[in-house]
Design a protein around this motif. Structure first.
Motif, mmCIF file in Angstrom:
data_model
loop_
_atom_site.group_PDB
_atom_site.id
_atom_site.type_symbol
_atom_site.label_atom_id
_atom_site.label_comp_id
_atom_site.label_asym_id
_atom_site.label_seq_id
_atom_site.Cartn_x
_atom_site.Cartn_y
_atom_site.Cartn_z
ATOM 1 N N GLU A 18 42.310 42.859 44.492
ATOM 2 C CA GLU A 18 41.621 43.089 45.755
ATOM 3 C C GLU A 18 42.497 42.786 46.962
ATOM 4 O O GLU A 18 42.197 43.216 48.076
ATOM 5 C CB GLU A 18 40.350 42.223 45.840
ATOM 6 N N GLU A 19 43.561 42.021 46.748
ATOM 7 C CA GLU A 19 44.447 41.656 47.846
ATOM 8 C C GLU A 19 45.858 41.483 47.310
ATOM 9 O O GLU A 19 46.058 41.217 46.120
ATOM 10 C CB GLU A 19 43.970 40.361 48.508
ATOM 11 N N PHE A 20 46.836 41.626 48.188
ATOM 12 C CA PHE A 20 48.210 41.446 47.762
ATOM 13 C C PHE A 20 48.480 39.978 47.443
ATOM 14 O O PHE A 20 47.931 39.084 48.089
ATOM 15 C CB PHE A 20 49.180 41.905 48.861
ATOM 16 N N PRO A 21 49.323 39.717 46.456
ATOM 17 C CA PRO A 21 49.683 38.318 46.163
ATOM 18 C C PRO A 21 50.624 37.780 47.237
ATOM 19 O O PRO A 21 51.753 38.242 47.363
ATOM 20 C CB PRO A 21 50.390 38.411 44.810
ATOM 21 N N ILE A 57 54.000 39.749 36.627
ATOM 22 C CA ILE A 57 52.609 39.526 36.225
ATOM 23 C C ILE A 57 51.806 39.174 37.472
ATOM 24 O O ILE A 57 52.193 38.283 38.233
ATOM 25 C CB ILE A 57 52.503 38.400 35.184
ATOM 26 N N ILE A 58 50.687 39.861 37.688
ATOM 27 C CA ILE A 58 49.828 39.603 38.843
ATOM 28 C C ILE A 58 48.413 39.327 38.353
ATOM 29 O O ILE A 58 47.878 40.043 37.503
ATOM 30 C CB ILE A 58 49.826 40.793 39.824
ATOM 31 N N GLY A 59 47.825 38.270 38.852
ATOM 32 C CA GLY A 59 46.460 37.917 38.487
ATOM 33 C C GLY A 59 46.002 36.737 39.310
ATOM 34 O O GLY A 59 46.661 36.338 40.275
ATOM 35 N N ARG A 64 43.144 32.313 43.301
ATOM 36 C CA ARG A 64 44.044 32.977 44.246
ATOM 37 C C ARG A 64 44.901 34.018 43.528
ATOM 38 O O ARG A 64 45.380 33.781 42.426
ATOM 39 C CB ARG A 64 44.934 31.930 44.905
ATOM 40 N N VAL A 65 45.106 35.176 44.172
ATOM 41 C CA VAL A 65 45.954 36.213 43.592
ATOM 42 C C VAL A 65 47.418 35.792 43.726
ATOM 43 O O VAL A 65 47.899 35.500 44.827
ATOM 44 C CB VAL A 65 45.720 37.574 44.279
ATOM 45 N N VAL A 66 48.120 35.751 42.598
ATOM 46 C CA VAL A 66 49.482 35.231 42.531
ATOM 47 C C VAL A 66 50.335 36.178 41.694
ATOM 48 O O VAL A 66 49.835 36.832 40.764
ATOM 49 C CB VAL A 66 49.490 33.816 41.905
ATOM 50 N N GLY A 96 54.102 41.970 48.196
ATOM 51 C CA GLY A 96 53.294 41.205 49.141
ATOM 52 C C GLY A 96 53.592 39.731 49.219
ATOM 53 O O GLY A 96 53.041 39.025 50.062
ATOM 54 N N VAL A 97 54.481 39.223 48.335
ATOM 55 C CA VAL A 97 54.748 37.783 48.288
ATOM 56 C C VAL A 97 55.508 37.340 49.541
ATOM 57 O O VAL A 97 56.480 37.975 49.950
ATOM 58 C CB VAL A 97 55.565 37.433 47.025
ATOM 59 N N ARG A 98 55.039 36.217 50.129
ATOM 60 C CA ARG A 98 55.719 35.662 51.295
ATOM 61 C C ARG A 98 56.089 34.193 51.111
ATOM 62 O O ARG A 98 56.796 33.620 51.932
ATOM 63 C CB ARG A 98 54.841 35.817 52.548
#
Length: 280
Positions: A18-21, A57-59, A64-66, A96-98
């Motif tokens: 639903e959102e970028f990690p 891997i995203i989940g 929280r989306v990580v 999307g990771v910052r």
């Protein structure tokens, strides 16, 4: 399920979330699959620097989306000097990771940083020789400031507080990064300790931390001391000893990550601000 991308996603739904990690985890030796994700998907993303070490891997972790990426690839395919660092950091950034929590195995250069301890370093020295260190190969020239706070304090604080609940943890230390893949000689180890004043030694921090800074990403590291380098003659460092210690501590590392994730700020503006005055 593996999602294959040839360009950066425009919407989170392309990643099945639903959102970028905004937060990424980079796993070191022994941490190839964190096993702490809910509703995980794998993403294979091509970058201008090739493929990263492995699929990302995203989940969800602690709600929280990580994103997670094993630095050496599953099965430890890449030695330290062959890791595709630019592809790894660029892939996380385009997803999307910052902010990044990195995990590494290190040797100790001082007797009070014992095998089994955690260290959350605050400085580093680079002694690598032949890696791809920058995204700015031209024609644009950029000089990135990293010296005063190479490791983001907001992430360091969380890692120290959480890790200290479960394991002896040292707040601060200087990490010297060597080229590898060989370990240091006794003479080199003495120089790192007595001349350079370093506390821990590893092979993977650089250029990972440099590249993250160049893209305005925050970076914190939790290091597991696996050995005494050659500080203790009767306990020489071996790949077997490193793997054994990582195996013993892996569950604690996963617990620390799971509890740290929701406490890392969603936005730390100063990390991106470093780029404002960096380029000529």
């Amino acid at each position: 399920m593996v999602i294959k991308l040839t360009q950066p996603p425009k919407e989170p739904k392309e990643l099945g979330v639903e959102e970028f990690p905004r937060l990424g985890i980079i796993g070191g030796s022994g941490l190839y699959d964190p096993g702490i994700f809910e509703n995980a998907v794998e993403v294979q993303i091509h970058t201008p620097y090739g493929l990263p070490s492995d699929n990302v891997i995203i989940g969800r972790v602690s709600g929280r989306v990580v994103a997670f990426l094993p630095r050496h690839g599953r099965g430890h395919k890449y030695p330290p000097h062959k890791i595709p660092y630019r592809a790894n950091i660029y892939a996380l950034y385009t997803l999307g990771v910052r902010s990044i929590i990195a995990v590494s195995a290190v040797g100790s250069l001082r007797p009070d940083y014992a095998p089994g301890d955690f260290v959350v370093p605050d400085q580093f020295v680079d002694m690598t020789k032949s890696r791809e260190y920058t995204f700015y190969d031209g024609p644009r020239t950029c000089h990135i400031s990293i010296g005063l706070e190479p490791f983001t304090q907001e992430i360091r604080k969380v890692l120290v507080e959480v890790a200290s609940r479960y394991n002896r943890t040292h707040d601060g230390g200087c990490y010297i990064c060597i080229e590898g893949p060989r370990f240091s000689t006794k003479a080199e180890s003495r120089i790192w300790r007595e001349v350079f004043g370093c506390d821990i030694i590893g092979m993977t921090l650089v250029p990972e931390i440099n590249l993250a800074r160049e893209l305005g990403m925050c970076y914190g590291l939790i290091a597991l001391v696996t050995d005494y380098d050659v500080l203790v003659p009767h306990q020489p460092v071996t790949a077997e000893a490193v793997e054994k210690m990582m195996t013993e501590k892996i569950d604690i590392i996963k617990r620390v990550i799971a509890e740290a994730v929701p406490r890392i700020p969603a936005e730390i503006p100063k990390c991106g601000d470093v780029l404002k005055y960096a380029c000529v």
